[in-house]
Every structure is written in structure tokens, then in C-alpha cells.
Design a protein around this motif. Sequence first.
Motif, short mmCIF file in Angstrom:
data_model
loop_
_atom_site.label_atom_id
_atom_site.label_comp_id
_atom_site.label_asym_id
_atom_site.label_seq_id
_atom_site.Cartn_x
_atom_site.Cartn_y
_atom_site.Cartn_z
N CYS A 12 0.73 -1.19 -0.02
CA CYS A 12 -0.20 0.12 -0.04
C CYS A 12 0.92 1.08 -0.02
CB CYS A 12 -0.87 0.17 1.09
SG CYS A 12 -2.30 -1.40 1.19
N LEU A 13 2.06 1.17 0.61
CA LEU A 13 2.76 2.44 0.66
C LEU A 13 3.62 2.51 -0.59
CD1 LEU A 13 4.37 1.89 4.39
CD2 LEU A 13 2.71 3.72 3.77
N HIS A 14 3.80 1.67 -1.38
CA HIS A 14 4.43 1.80 -2.59
C HIS A 14 3.29 1.96 -3.80
CE1 HIS A 14 7.80 -0.36 -0.49
NE2 HIS A 14 8.43 0.75 -0.99
N HIS A 15 2.07 1.80 -3.46
CA HIS A 15 1.04 2.05 -4.48
C HIS A 15 0.17 3.02 -3.82
CE1 HIS A 15 2.99 -1.77 -5.53
NE2 HIS A 15 2.78 -1.27 -6.94
N ARG A 16 0.32 4.19 -3.33
CA ARG A 16 -0.55 5.07 -2.41
C ARG A 16 -1.92 5.46 -3.49
NH1 ARG A 16 3.33 9.47 -0.05
NH2 ARG A 16 4.07 9.75 -2.26
N ARG A 17 -1.59 5.62 -4.70
CA ARG A 17 -2.69 6.19 -5.55
C ARG A 17 -3.87 4.94 -5.81
NH1 ARG A 17 -0.07 9.58 -10.47
NH2 ARG A 17 0.63 11.37 -9.28
N LYS A 18 -3.51 3.67 -6.00
CA LYS A 18 -4.25 2.82 -6.18
C LYS A 18 -5.01 2.34 -4.66
CE LYS A 18 -1.87 0.23 -9.53
NZ LYS A 18 -1.26 -1.22 -10.09
N THR A 19 -4.19 2.79 -3.62
CA THR A 19 -4.78 2.36 -2.26
C THR A 19 -5.86 3.42 -1.97
OG1 THR A 19 -2.72 1.42 -1.38
CG2 THR A 19 -4.52 2.11 0.12
N LEU A 20 -5.67 4.67 -2.39
CA LEU A 20 -6.46 5.89 -2.05
C LEU A 20 -7.85 5.52 -2.86
CD1 LEU A 20 -4.52 8.81 -1.51
CD2 LEU A 20 -5.57 7.50 0.04
N ALA A 21 -7.69 5.12 -4.05
CA ALA A 21 -8.64 5.13 -5.22
C ALA A 21 -9.68 4.04 -4.74
CB ALA A 21 -8.18 4.80 -6.37
N VAL A 22 -9.24 2.53 -4.47
CA VAL A 22 -9.98 1.70 -3.86
C VAL A 22 -10.72 2.18 -2.79
CG1 VAL A 22 -10.03 -0.66 -2.85
CG2 VAL A 22 -8.60 -0.15 -4.94
N ALA A 23 -10.14 2.65 -1.71
CA ALA A 23 -10.59 3.33 -0.53
C ALA A 23 -11.77 4.29 -0.62
CB ALA A 23 -9.77 3.89 0.63
N SER A 24 -11.62 5.21 -1.79
CA SER A 24 -12.46 6.32 -2.21
C SER A 24 -13.70 5.68 -2.74
CB SER A 24 -11.91 7.28 -2.83
OG SER A 24 -10.77 7.91 -2.07
N ALA A 25 -13.82 4.71 -3.49
CA ALA A 25 -14.91 4.03 -4.31
C ALA A 25 -15.41 3.33 -3.25
CB ALA A 25 -14.15 3.21 -5.26
N LEU A 26 -14.82 2.48 -2.16
CA LEU A 26 -15.73 1.83 -1.27
C LEU A 26 -16.61 3.00 -0.38
CD1 LEU A 26 -12.97 -0.88 -0.01
CD2 LEU A 26 -14.98 -1.12 -1.59
N LEU A 27 -15.86 3.94 -0.07
CA LEU A 27 -16.29 4.83 0.75
C LEU A 27 -17.58 5.65 0.03
CD1 LEU A 27 -16.25 6.32 3.61
CD2 LEU A 27 -14.61 7.89 2.70
N ILE A 28 -17.35 6.03 -1.20
CA ILE A 28 -18.56 6.58 -1.78
C ILE A 28 -19.75 5.59 -2.04
CG2 ILE A 28 -19.18 7.28 -4.24
CD1 ILE A 28 -16.43 8.77 -4.72
N GLY A 29 -19.40 4.45 -2.33
CA GLY A 29 -20.43 3.41 -2.73
C GLY A 29 -21.30 3.18 -1.24
N CYS A 30 -20.46 3.21 -0.03
CA CYS A 30 -21.20 3.26 1.07
C CYS A 30 -22.10 4.49 1.51
CB CYS A 30 -20.30 3.00 2.34
SG CYS A 30 -19.34 1.42 2.43
N PHE A 31 -21.54 5.53 1.25
CA PHE A 31 -22.53 6.57 1.46
C PHE A 31 -23.50 6.75 0.36
CE2 PHE A 31 -18.86 8.31 4.19
CZ PHE A 31 -19.69 8.74 5.19
#
Length: 585
Positions: free
Chosen positions: A69-88
Motif C-alpha cells: 500500500c505504501l508503494h502504491h498509494r494512488r491505487k490504495t486511495l482510489a480503492v478506499a475512495s470508491a468503497l467510501l462513496i459506495g457506502c455513503f
Amino acid sequence: VFVPVAFMGGIPGEFFRPFAFTAAVAVLFSLLVARMLTPMMAAYMLKPHPEVEAPGRIKRKYLEFIEWCLHHRRKTLAVASALLIGCFSLTFFIPTGFAPAGDLGFAVLSVELPPGATLEETRSVAETIRHRLSKMPEVESVYSIVGSGGGGGGPGGGDSTANVRQASLTIRLVPAEERDLTQQEFQMRAARELRDIPGVRLSFGAQTGSKLQITLAGDDSELLDLAASAVERDLRTIPGLGNVTSSASLMKPEIVIRPLPDRAAELGVTTDTLSAITRIATSGDVETNLAKLNLPSRQIPIRVQLPEGIRGDLERIRLMPVPGKNGPVPLMSVADVSFGAGPARITRYDRSRNITIEADLNGQPLGDVLQKAYQLPSLRNLPAGVRLVPSGEAEFMIELFQGFAQAMIVGILCVYLLLVLLFREFLQPLTILSALPPSGGGALLFLFLTNYQMSVPSLIGMLMLMGIVTKNSILLVEYAIRAMREGKPRFEAIMDACSKRARPIVMTTIAMGAGMLPVAMGWSGDPSFRAPMGVAVIGGLLASTALSLFVVPVLFTLTDDLKQKLQRAFGRREARTGEAAAVNS
């Protein structure tokens, strides 16, 4: 985060205030235990373990994933943001309400006959309903109250004369585990069983989460009546609603006396005299003016009025003598006397007449039904001078969400300012607070999966999450910041923090989740109020723990990068300012 919620106003504040103060005091006492009692117990009870514990397989996999995750920060944030938007986004599919309807084990059925009904007629209808209800297998007993228990009725005193047409039946149900129907389902079935009784208005008691109230207010009574009739008619088209009633639908028979001003002035009869004479003759004087019979233990008001047979004879009332300046004159000489009808009750809101339309929700969420009601043509096109007034649980629900949002903003701001003082910087506290949105998203996801409402108990559960998830992020970020201040490289500091603080974070989640599991499952008593709170806490804990363990380290590095850029930018500006000052000097 708990203290601002304690100052919420209105009815929602009555729910949150005891919880907020209790939670705040409990946290303070837990602080005392952690700083005083726990170290003493550890000094006497903990044993030394010289062997070094090697990381297990799960921990090694976790550290490998953190490194990825630390070496692929953009991918990590993209996945987390997508999950967060889906939940809200599930917010639009979660029913809303003030408080869920519970199963109390008893129900109160109100019975109302048309105006003019006698006490004997009310008792007969109440007995018929009681016999029918007693035959239902879910009913253990039925207790009836017919008429009013108050005294001194009449227009100026109590209202016992109006309540002789009303009855109340308290229905005690068998224990929940011995019946197949919930209380809401039983009330729907009972309403269907009693629907064929003519001329009777039936309504189950105003239990939380069971009634829809729509109140219209205006100064023009005719327009108000027309608008209320249209709304009542349209509400009957909403599927699932039952017992739609209006406070203006009952008209009370009355004797209308219209003074003849010219004749009354000629004979010396004033309007006050007409009012007093007719009132005393038909209904009796007001209670404060009644003569009293003093007994050793009580006072009995003496009401003087015409006999019952004469009070309904319009011709005898027309001939009733009224005092004038030259002696008594017949009432018909100074006024027109006729039969008429008027509203059984007139209520006002902010000095404007209002009419309330009520309906049984029959287990439907209040927010969803209210949204459908607001789309009805009669409510979208109200006449000029008639306005919609929030009332009942709809008003409480609006106060709940508005007050909770304001309290949460103030609470989060207080937490941020406190973290700024503790960490002596402005950016890294934002990393800690980044765990709050996923906790809300997880709570929404679990509420959606379990089909619970967004109401008082679920908001209380989300409030409990705020302190827990903030503490989990503090465990991780505080350790990394301290290691970096001691000279450790950022990557090593973060990996060391994840290695050493993952266990206490997971332990906290497991302990809290295990404690809330019986509440969420509803293993004891009526779960209608407590279960949504437990579901929201468990869902929010799981989501925030995942973020704290995987995404917070990534956000920490991004925040640290931003901090370094700002430091370099401000450093260069300060350097240029210093050089310019040296040249000028």
C-alpha cells in the motif's frame, strides 16, 4: 466529541443528553483507571517474558500488504475512495425515522363515536370491540375505560360531556415468544377485524414510530377545511397506510343563535345577556361560577340547566325568556334560532387555526412515507394562506438530524483542536480524523444490510464510534510521529508503528464488537431500539479498523509530504525576505 451532543435541544436532546453525559463521565473515570489503577496492577501482576515473540503468519501478511500500500498509494486511495462513496450512496436507500416502533407487549386502542353519542352507546360499542379482541389468540386481557374520569364538564369547565363518546381499551398481549405476530402486525390485523363496526373511529395509541401526522395551518377556515379534505383523500392512496383521520372531519350538532341587532337594541337586550342566558340554559354555567355543595370530604358543583327533553326542542328554546329593559322577552324576538353544525374541536398553532391529519404507518418507515406524502398534489399545491406545519414525529425527526449534524461538527472541531495542541502541528491531526468518514460508511452499510432505520438509536451508535475510531488512529499516528522525532526514517517508523500497534487496535475492535453483538442480535427483551445501535457500532468498527490498519499509513505519508512541501515553500520565502532585507540595508 460527546459533550456538544449533550446540548442538543428539543425532544431529540432528551434522548442524547443522558447518553452524552454518561459517556463523558465514563471516559474520565477510565482515564483515572488507566493512569493510576492499571499501572499498579501491572507492577504486581505482570510477569517478565524474556523470549522475543516472532511475528506470526497473519502479521507477516499484514506487513507485506502495508508495504504494498505504501508503494502504491494512488491505487490504495482510489480503492478506499470508491468503497467510501459506495457506502455513503446507500444513504438514499436507508429508511429514516425518529425512533423505531417497538414491541411493548400491550397496545392502547382509542374508540371515538360521532358527536352527540351517549355514554350508553359508547359503552355498548366498547363492549363489542372488547369481546372481539378477546377472541384473538395474541390477546391476554383487555381493560376498557368508557367516558372521561374528569369532572365538571361543559364548555367552560372540564370536557366530560365531550368525552362520553370516547373510550380507551388497553390490550395486553401474550409474551412475544408465545405469539407469531409482532405488535405492529397485531395492530394491523385488529384494525381489519374491527373495520366493519359502523360510525366508529378507531386509532391505536401514539407509540413512537407508528403514526404519521400532517398539520395544516391558516387563517381562512373554509380554505383550510378544503385543503385538509384534499390531503386526507390523497393520503388514502398511499399503499400501506391505515386509519387515515382528520381532526376536522367530525362535525358537532349545535344550536345557532344569531342576534337581531336592531330588535335587541330596541328591547335593551345585549349580546352578553343572550350568550349567558342560552349557555346556562343549555350547558350550565362555567365551573368557576357554579354553586358548590360542601361535603366533609369533597365539593360537588351544582349545575342548573333546562331538562334534557327541552334542550333538544327548538321551539321551547325560541320561547325562552330573556331579560330586557322593559321586562322579559322571548328569545325569538331578539335572535334567529336554528339547528346547525360546527367543528367538534378548534385548535390553533401560532394563533392560526390548524387541522391535523393522522395515519397509522403499519410498520413503514416514517421518512419514506413522509417523502411520498410531500409529493401528493394536494400538498404540493396548497391554497394561498394555507401552510404546512411540521408536527409530531416528523418535526422531531427534522430536529434530530439537524441537531445531530451541528453537534457532530462542533464535536469534531473540538477533537481536532485538541489533537493540534497534543501533536503541535495542524496537518497530522487530519490524518487521525480521516478514520471518521469510513466509520460512518460502515455503519450505513450494515444498517442497509439489516434493513434498520436511520433514527435515534443508530445515531447514538454512530456517536459511540467517533471516540473509538479516533483513538485507534491516534495509536498508529502518535507512535509513528514519535519514532520520526527520534530520528527514524519515515518508512521504518510507519512499518514499526503498524507492527506494534496493529494488535491493540484489533483487540479494541474485537472487544467492542463482542460487547455489542448481543445488542445487535437482540438476544434479550425488545430489540427494536437497541439492535440498530449495535449494528451501527459493529459496522463502523469493522470499516474504521480496516482504514486505520491499511489506509491511515498511506494518508500519513501524503500528509507528511504536503507538510514538507509547505515547509520548503515557506522556507524559501523567508530566505528571499531575508536576502531582500540585507540588500536594502
